[in-house]
Write a protein that holds these residues in place. Structure first.
Motif, PDB file in Angstrom:
ATOM      1  N   MET A   2     -12.459   5.523  -0.760  1.00 58.41           N
ATOM      2  CA  MET A   2     -12.564   4.070  -0.232  1.00 58.41           C
ATOM      3  C   MET A   2     -13.639   3.362  -0.080  1.00 58.41           C
ATOM      4  N   ARG A 214       0.271  -1.285   5.857  1.00 63.38           N
ATOM      5  CA  ARG A 214      -0.904  -1.086   7.405  1.00 63.38           C
ATOM      6  C   ARG A 214      -1.004  -0.858   8.844  1.00 63.38           C
ATOM      7  N   LYS A 374      -9.806   3.660  12.900  1.00 64.68           N
ATOM      8  CA  LYS A 374      -8.952   3.246  11.426  1.00 64.68           C
ATOM      9  C   LYS A 374     -10.132   2.171  11.222  1.00 64.68           C
ATOM     10  N   ASP A 376     -10.024  -1.530   8.500  1.00 62.61           N
ATOM     11  CA  ASP A 376      -9.012  -2.023   7.341  1.00 62.61           C
ATOM     12  C   ASP A 376      -9.841  -3.112   6.443  1.00 62.61           C
ATOM     13  N   VAL A 391      -7.921   3.211   5.660  1.00 61.95           N
ATOM     14  CA  VAL A 391      -7.348   4.391   6.031  1.00 61.95           C
ATOM     15  C   VAL A 391      -7.264   4.343   7.058  1.00 61.95           C
ATOM     16  N   SER A 392      -6.909   5.777   8.169  1.00 63.81           N
ATOM     17  CA  SER A 392      -6.544   5.497   9.644  1.00 63.81           C
ATOM     18  C   SER A 392      -6.144   7.258   9.948  1.00 63.81           C
ATOM     19  N   SER A 425      -2.869  10.949   9.763  1.00 62.13           N
ATOM     20  CA  SER A 425      -3.869  10.263   8.926  1.00 62.13           C
ATOM     21  C   SER A 425      -3.050   9.585   8.142  1.00 62.13           C
ATOM     22  N   VAL A 427      -3.439   6.332   4.542  1.00 66.06           N
ATOM     23  CA  VAL A 427      -4.234   5.536   3.858  1.00 66.06           C
ATOM     24  C   VAL A 427      -3.346   4.716   2.858  1.00 66.06           C
ATOM     25  N   TYR A 428      -3.698   3.125   3.193  1.00 65.65           N
ATOM     26  CA  TYR A 428      -2.620   2.709   2.389  1.00 65.65           C
ATOM     27  C   TYR A 428      -3.100   1.537   1.215  1.00 65.65           C
ATOM     28  N   ARG A 446       1.613   3.287   1.104  1.00 68.48           N
ATOM     29  CA  ARG A 446       0.761   4.211   2.372  1.00 68.48           C
ATOM     30  C   ARG A 446       1.596   5.947   2.593  1.00 68.48           C
ATOM     31  N   SER A 448       0.956   8.923   3.825  1.00 66.02           N
ATOM     32  CA  SER A 448       0.580   9.212   5.537  1.00 66.02           C
ATOM     33  C   SER A 448       0.877  11.099   5.710  1.00 66.02           C
TER      34      SER A 448
END
Length: 788
Positions: A2, A214, A374, A376, A391-392, A425, A427-428, A446, A448
């Motif tokens: 990322m 997201r 997170k 964005d 990412v989160s 977690s 990622v998208y 996404r 997860s």
């Protein structure tokens, strides 16, 4: 990965056959400095334009040339500026409201509330806080959650409840966010009010389907609520005095005009009224909203926001409880260049409750904490292509409960349920692509991942079955324990991973109409354990793990959208079909309270929901409002599977507790003159499914009831009419103090809608009888609102 992608985009130069440049900046309200989300920014005479994001940021890329840039946000005066686009530029705008009355009725619907024909967004509703404040509500308190219940596809949990259900989904399938922080219980006073103070709120957006990539973690909907930033121009004071509660909010500039602050609070005084009436019971709530921001530089801005709310109940000397939410968010907005915008958030939220039952001499304390980080980013590649990615990660700490005796004579033994920890977690990446003037698409995915962490011992069952069917008795019961496995904190008990694709498209048929379609898959890894229809303080959240699988939902939607008479009227029609795998249900006679092995009380099932929604709006004129109608079905099927037996209702499809066949809502606001404005709500809903007894038998002198199939009966239909009148006295235009009186009547014709129906025997006659419980009849209210 990322980080590399961020740096690559930050330094990307888009090469076209025709030389292009970017124009970017922010759009704000000139009076208070609030950023405007959803403002239109476009080059006049072209199809090149963009909508501002949640922080008022925009970026437009166009070929070199001379343009007229127009900024438009209905309720505000349009602004235009001549632009010579021969280099990358940054231009900020401050726009002026078309009226400056106190929470005035805007005689045009906010642009962001209207149907967008070209934007590939499905099943999304946005309400401006000014619209919400026009709607009549119970006890005169403006309520965001009750306002969204007037939209198609959204129903309530019952009379006076602040919970909600979306397209046949359960309450725990809604992701509720307040400035990005997760809220687990949205109610005050057990549902009579919501936790959202309208004086502190700027924007409300509800995603019923087509959930952007997201967002993750809930299968039914996302309610995204944003607080005001605070007035960075002048000190301002707003508030209101109501029948059982009052509120006040202060905001103003700080840090030498480089930032601003907002402090808002509410409190009820119902307990004082009860004491004055000689009651020993006390009921009350309070909450506080905080927010501040600081501009480090032109491209860097910090935000800090928080919320704290608490409810307390005491019924005589026998029972008392309290519960509440706490949240905080530190955010950093950074603009890399004219095309790349980023937001980094560090978030904390907590929900807890405390139950003290004096007659049983014990106290129960439970909570759920989560820590969320997170990042964005949005990349405005060109007028035709925009990219979101990020990412989160969330760390969960579940404390299902601690039971402690409150005296030495208590018969209750101390009990500490297993604390549970988990990590989620995601990622998208999501793209918005304008393929032609008529066709726009949005597509993304996404991924997860979820891991239930160790730190406790789990019971092992014969054949790995925590629930088994007893054929002799015809009931489900606890499986046979054969030992336990102790998991260390460094171990993972169970891990899951899911790809969640999302896609939607909009095709514009002509200048006035378009069709849209969408698909989304969402995974939900945490579950609410409750055999009631509404979120209550005693509900317990639990993570997926060894015996509980994550819910997986697929939703398909198709819609037709049309504007009439230059957008004075609009029509939205949507059909949807949604399936959810691994939706848990409870065996008959399940015991959820204080249970350390909850897996012995549940069965895995599946659910489906489908329906047709209509929304007709009148957007302009002295009378504005909408008519919403939904016809739908929500069902569940729970088979015995490996546990054996017939499952629930013999494995047939049965109504969920959230099924409402017909749901009609009419909302209107009429401006008579500069002094008087009137509002109304009219609601009709099919009664919610319930299970009634269908017979009885005698056993050792006791009368035992038998019951029909689960949710095979219904409560009577729910309906009511609310009205309000707002009076604004004459006032001088330059006078800072502005006030208004709001008179309301909830449930005008005093309909006694059934919250529940209970069955029993009359002690004197021995005859069976049913008792209807109704929470509200007619409820008048009066509120004084002020602004300084």
């Amino acid at each position: 990965m990322m980080c590399c992608l961020t740096m690559l985009l930050a330094n990307t130069t888009v090469v076209n056959a025709q030389e292009s440049y970017s124009l970017s900046g922010t759009i704000k309200d000139i009076n208070n400095g609030e950023t405007l989300f959803g403002a239109s920014v476009f080059f006049k005479g072209t199809s090149i334009g963009v909508i501002t994001n949640e922080y008022g940021f925009y970026s437009i890329t166009a070929p070199k040339g001379n343009y007229t840039l127009v900024v438009s946000y209905v309720g505000y005066t349009d602004m235009s500026k001549e632009i010579i686009l021969d280099k990358n530029q940054k231009v900020n705008f401050e726009v002026t409201e078309s009226s400056t009355q106190l929470d005035e009725v805007i005689i045009k619907s906010e642009e962001s509330e209207r149907v967008s024909l070209r934007k590939p967004e499905m099943s999304v509703s946005k309400l401006n806080i000014k619209t919400v404040k026009q709607m009549p509500v119970v006890l005169g308190e403006v309520d965001i959650v009750k306002s969204i219940q007037m939209l198609p596809g959204v129903t309530n949990n019952g009379e006076g409840s602040s919970g909600f259900h979306v397209r046949g989904g359960a309450a725990d399938q809604n992701l509720v966010l307040l400035d990005e922080a997760i809220i687990y219980n949205t109610s005050h006073l057990l549902g009579f009010f919501s936790i959202f103070n309208a004086d502190a709120i700027k924007d409300i957006k509800l995603y019923k389907g087509g959930i952007p990539a997201r967002f993750g973690g809930r299968t039914s909907s996302v309610l995204d609520v944003r607080q005001k930033d605070g007035n960075n121009k002048n000190f301002a004071l707003t508030g209101g005095i109501g029948v059982i509660s009052s509120r006040i909010a202060a905001e103003g500039p700080m840090f030498n005009d480089k930032g601003s602050f907002l402090v808002a609070g509410r409190g009820s005084y119902l307990d004082l009224i009860l004491k004055a009436a000689g009651e020993k019971n006390t009921v009350g709530f309070y909450d506080v909203n905080l927010k501040t921001n600081y501009s480090i530089s032109e491209n860097n801005k910090l935000y800090l926001s928080g919320y704290y709310g608490r409810d307390t109940f005491k019924f005589g000397n026998n029972f008392k409880t309290s519960y509440g939410n706490v949240s905080g968010n530190l955010r950093w907005n950074h603009i890399f260049n004219d095309k790349l915008f980023s937001n980094l958030s560090l978030i904390y939220s907590k929900y807890d409750y405390d139950l003290d039952i004096a007659i049983e001499q014990f106290e129960w304390i439970s909570s759920i904490n989560n820590y969320n980080a997170k990042y964005d980013l949005k990349y405005y590649a060109s007028d035709k292509f925009k990219l979101d990615f990020g990412v989160s990660g969330i760390y969960y700490d579940f404390d299902p409960g601690q039971v402690e005796p409150t005296s030495e004579s208590s018969s209750v033994n101390p009990l500490t349920l297993d604390q549970k920890r988990a990590v989620e977690s995601g990622v998208y990446v999501n793209a918005e692509h304008k393929i032609s003037d008529k066709l726009s698409v949005q597509y993304g995915v996404r991924y997860s991942a979820f891991s239930r962490l160790g730190g406790q011992a789990l019971v092992d069952y014969a054949n790995n079955q925590p629930v088994v069917y007893n054929t002799a008795l015809g009931i489900y019961e606890r499986g046979t324990e054969i030992g336990e496995t102790d998991f260390k904190k460094s171990e993972s008990i169970k891990s899951f991973g899911n790809f969640e694709p999302r896609a939607s498209l909009a095709y514009q048929l002509n200048e006035y109409s378009s069709v849209k379609m969408g698909y989304s898959r969402v995974a939900q890894y945490i579950h609410l354990l409750s055999n009631t229809t509404a979120i209550t303080p005693l509900d317990v959240w639990t993570p997926s793990g060894k015996y509980i699988k994550p819910q997986l939902s697929d939703q398909y939607a198709l819609g037709y959208f049309r504007n009439f008479k230059d957008k004075m009227y609009s029509l939205e029609v949507e059909a949807y079909y949604k399936t959810t795998d691994n939706r848990i249900d409870y065996i008959d006679g399940s015991d959820l309270i204080g249970n350390n092995t909850i897996e012995t009380e549940i069965l895995n099932g599946e659910s489906r929901a489908y329906g047709l929604e209509f929304l007709f709006r009148k957007n302009e004129g002295n009378f504005t409002g909408w008519l919403a109608y939904t016809v739908s079905k929500s069902e569940q099927r729970t088979l015995g599977d490996n546990a054996g037996g017939p499952g629930i209702n013999n494995g047939d499809w049965y109504n969920t507790a959230f099924d409402r066949t017909h749901d009609v809502s009419l909302t209107g606001s009429y401006k008579l003159n500069d002094k008087w404005t009137f509002g109304t709500n009219l609601v009709f809903q099919t009664g919610r499914p319930v299970t009634y007894p269908n017979g009885q038998f005698e056993y050792e002198g006791l009368s035992i009831a038998t019951y029909a199939d689960r949710n095979s009966d219904r409560l009577p239909a729910y309906h009511r009419l609310d009205i309000s009148a707002t009076y604004r006295p004459n006032r001088k235009p330059n006078k800072r103090w502005k006030g208004e009186w709001v008179f309301g009547i909830y449930n005008v014709y005093n309909q006694k809608n059934a919250a529940s129906i209970s069955f029993g025997q009359n002690v004197e006659t021995g005859a069976n009888e049913a008792t209807r419980t109704a929470i509200f009849g007619i409820v008048p209210s009066i509120t004084y609102n002020f602004k300084f």
